[in-house]
Design a protein around this motif. Sequence first.
Motif, PDB file in Angstrom:
ATOM      1  N   LEU A  17     -59.283 -21.425  27.562  1.00  0.00           N
ATOM      2  CA  LEU A  17     -60.578 -21.500  28.231  1.00  0.00           C
ATOM      3  C   LEU A  17     -60.781 -20.301  29.156  1.00  0.00           C
ATOM      4  O   LEU A  17     -61.851 -19.679  29.161  1.00  0.00           O
ATOM      5  N   ILE A  18     -59.763 -19.931  29.914  1.00  0.00           N
ATOM      6  CA  ILE A  18     -59.856 -18.777  30.814  1.00  0.00           C
ATOM      7  C   ILE A  18     -60.092 -17.491  30.019  1.00  0.00           C
ATOM      8  O   ILE A  18     -60.929 -16.664  30.389  1.00  0.00           O
ATOM      9  N   LEU A  19     -59.376 -17.325  28.898  1.00  0.00           N
ATOM     10  CA  LEU A  19     -59.574 -16.134  28.064  1.00  0.00           C
ATOM     11  C   LEU A  19     -60.987 -16.093  27.495  1.00  0.00           C
ATOM     12  O   LEU A  19     -61.603 -15.028  27.421  1.00  0.00           O
ATOM     13  N   GLU A  20     -61.508 -17.253  27.085  1.00  0.00           N
ATOM     14  CA  GLU A  20     -62.880 -17.309  26.568  1.00  0.00           C
ATOM     15  C   GLU A  20     -63.874 -16.895  27.646  1.00  0.00           C
ATOM     16  O   GLU A  20     -64.817 -16.142  27.371  1.00  0.00           O
ATOM     17  N   MET A  21     -63.687 -17.398  28.853  1.00  0.00           N
ATOM     18  CA  MET A  21     -64.603 -17.077  29.941  1.00  0.00           C
ATOM     19  C   MET A  21     -64.524 -15.598  30.305  1.00  0.00           C
ATOM     20  O   MET A  21     -65.539 -14.955  30.563  1.00  0.00           O
ATOM     21  N   PHE A  22     -63.325 -15.043  30.321  1.00  0.00           N
ATOM     22  CA  PHE A  22     -63.143 -13.652  30.722  1.00  0.00           C
ATOM     23  C   PHE A  22     -63.694 -12.684  29.680  1.00  0.00           C
ATOM     24  O   PHE A  22     -64.337 -11.694  30.023  1.00  0.00           O
ATOM     25  N   THR A  23     -63.433 -12.955  28.410  1.00  0.00           N
ATOM     26  CA  THR A  23     -63.852 -12.022  27.356  1.00  0.00           C
ATOM     27  C   THR A  23     -65.240 -12.310  26.816  1.00  0.00           C
ATOM     28  O   THR A  23     -65.859 -11.435  26.201  1.00  0.00           O
ATOM     29  N   GLY A  24     -65.727 -13.540  27.000  1.00  0.00           N
ATOM     30  CA  GLY A  24     -67.011 -13.919  26.423  1.00  0.00           C
ATOM     31  C   GLY A  24     -66.920 -14.139  24.921  1.00  0.00           C
ATOM     32  O   GLY A  24     -67.932 -14.137  24.228  1.00  0.00           O
ATOM     33  N   LYS A  25     -65.711 -14.320  24.420  1.00  0.00           N
ATOM     34  CA  LYS A  25     -65.499 -14.524  22.989  1.00  0.00           C
ATOM     35  C   LYS A  25     -64.794 -15.855  22.748  1.00  0.00           C
ATOM     36  O   LYS A  25     -63.983 -16.275  23.541  1.00  0.00           O
ATOM     37  N   ALA A  54     -63.595  -7.167  29.110  1.00  0.00           N
ATOM     38  CA  ALA A  54     -64.234  -8.132  30.011  1.00  0.00           C
ATOM     39  C   ALA A  54     -65.695  -8.326  29.620  1.00  0.00           C
ATOM     40  O   ALA A  54     -66.381  -7.375  29.244  1.00  0.00           O
ATOM     41  N   ASP A  55     -66.145  -9.548  29.709  1.00  0.00           N
ATOM     42  CA  ASP A  55     -67.543  -9.870  29.440  1.00  0.00           C
ATOM     43  C   ASP A  55     -68.411  -9.160  30.477  1.00  0.00           C
ATOM     44  O   ASP A  55     -68.135  -9.217  31.669  1.00  0.00           O
ATOM     45  N   GLU A  56     -69.437  -8.484  30.007  1.00  0.00           N
ATOM     46  CA  GLU A  56     -70.328  -7.726  30.901  1.00  0.00           C
ATOM     47  C   GLU A  56     -70.934  -8.595  31.993  1.00  0.00           C
ATOM     48  O   GLU A  56     -71.136  -8.137  33.106  1.00  0.00           O
ATOM     49  N   SER A  57     -71.222  -9.842  31.699  1.00  0.00           N
ATOM     50  CA  SER A  57     -71.854 -10.705  32.702  1.00  0.00           C
ATOM     51  C   SER A  57     -70.931 -10.953  33.882  1.00  0.00           C
ATOM     52  O   SER A  57     -71.391 -11.120  35.008  1.00  0.00           O
ATOM     53  N   ILE A  58     -69.624 -10.936  33.653  1.00  0.00           N
ATOM     54  CA  ILE A  58     -68.678 -11.100  34.759  1.00  0.00           C
ATOM     55  C   ILE A  58     -68.748  -9.894  35.682  1.00  0.00           C
ATOM     56  O   ILE A  58     -68.757 -10.034  36.901  1.00  0.00           O
ATOM     57  N   LEU A  59     -68.798  -8.708  35.096  1.00  0.00           N
ATOM     58  CA  LEU A  59     -68.850  -7.501  35.913  1.00  0.00           C
ATOM     59  C   LEU A  59     -70.134  -7.447  36.722  1.00  0.00           C
ATOM     60  O   LEU A  59     -70.128  -7.088  37.898  1.00  0.00           O
ATOM     61  N   HIS A  60     -71.267  -7.832  36.110  1.00  0.00           N
ATOM     62  CA  HIS A  60     -72.539  -7.820  36.828  1.00  0.00           C
ATOM     63  C   HIS A  60     -72.586  -8.905  37.890  1.00  0.00           C
ATOM     64  O   HIS A  60     -73.133  -8.697  38.963  1.00  0.00           O
ATOM     65  N   MET A  61     -71.994 -10.049  37.616  1.00  0.00           N
ATOM     66  CA  MET A  61     -71.964 -11.134  38.594  1.00  0.00           C
ATOM     67  C   MET A  61     -71.161 -10.699  39.812  1.00  0.00           C
ATOM     68  O   MET A  61     -71.527 -10.977  40.943  1.00  0.00           O
TER      69      MET A  61
END
Length: 74
Positions: A17-25, A54-61
């Motif tokens: 779950l953590i990997l999914e959230m971090f990568t967005g995949k 890293a998922d772009e939305s994490i960086l923008h958040m």
Amino acid sequence: MGGQPSIQGDVYSFGVLILEMFTGKRPTNELFGGNVTLHSYTKSALPERVLDIADESILHMGLRVGFVSADEVR
């Protein structure tokens, strides 16, 4: 499915779950197949290319809540 619940299974599922959230995949993403899994994909980027996966939305958040930007980390 039909197996006994265990702490190890819970920890593994939480890690996925953590990997999914971090990568967005998701583990079922078309990127993964053969020997490439979500885990191996993530592991291959550590530590030098972690921001590349890293998922772009994490960086923008992070920018909105006051964390350092990806450019500042590099």
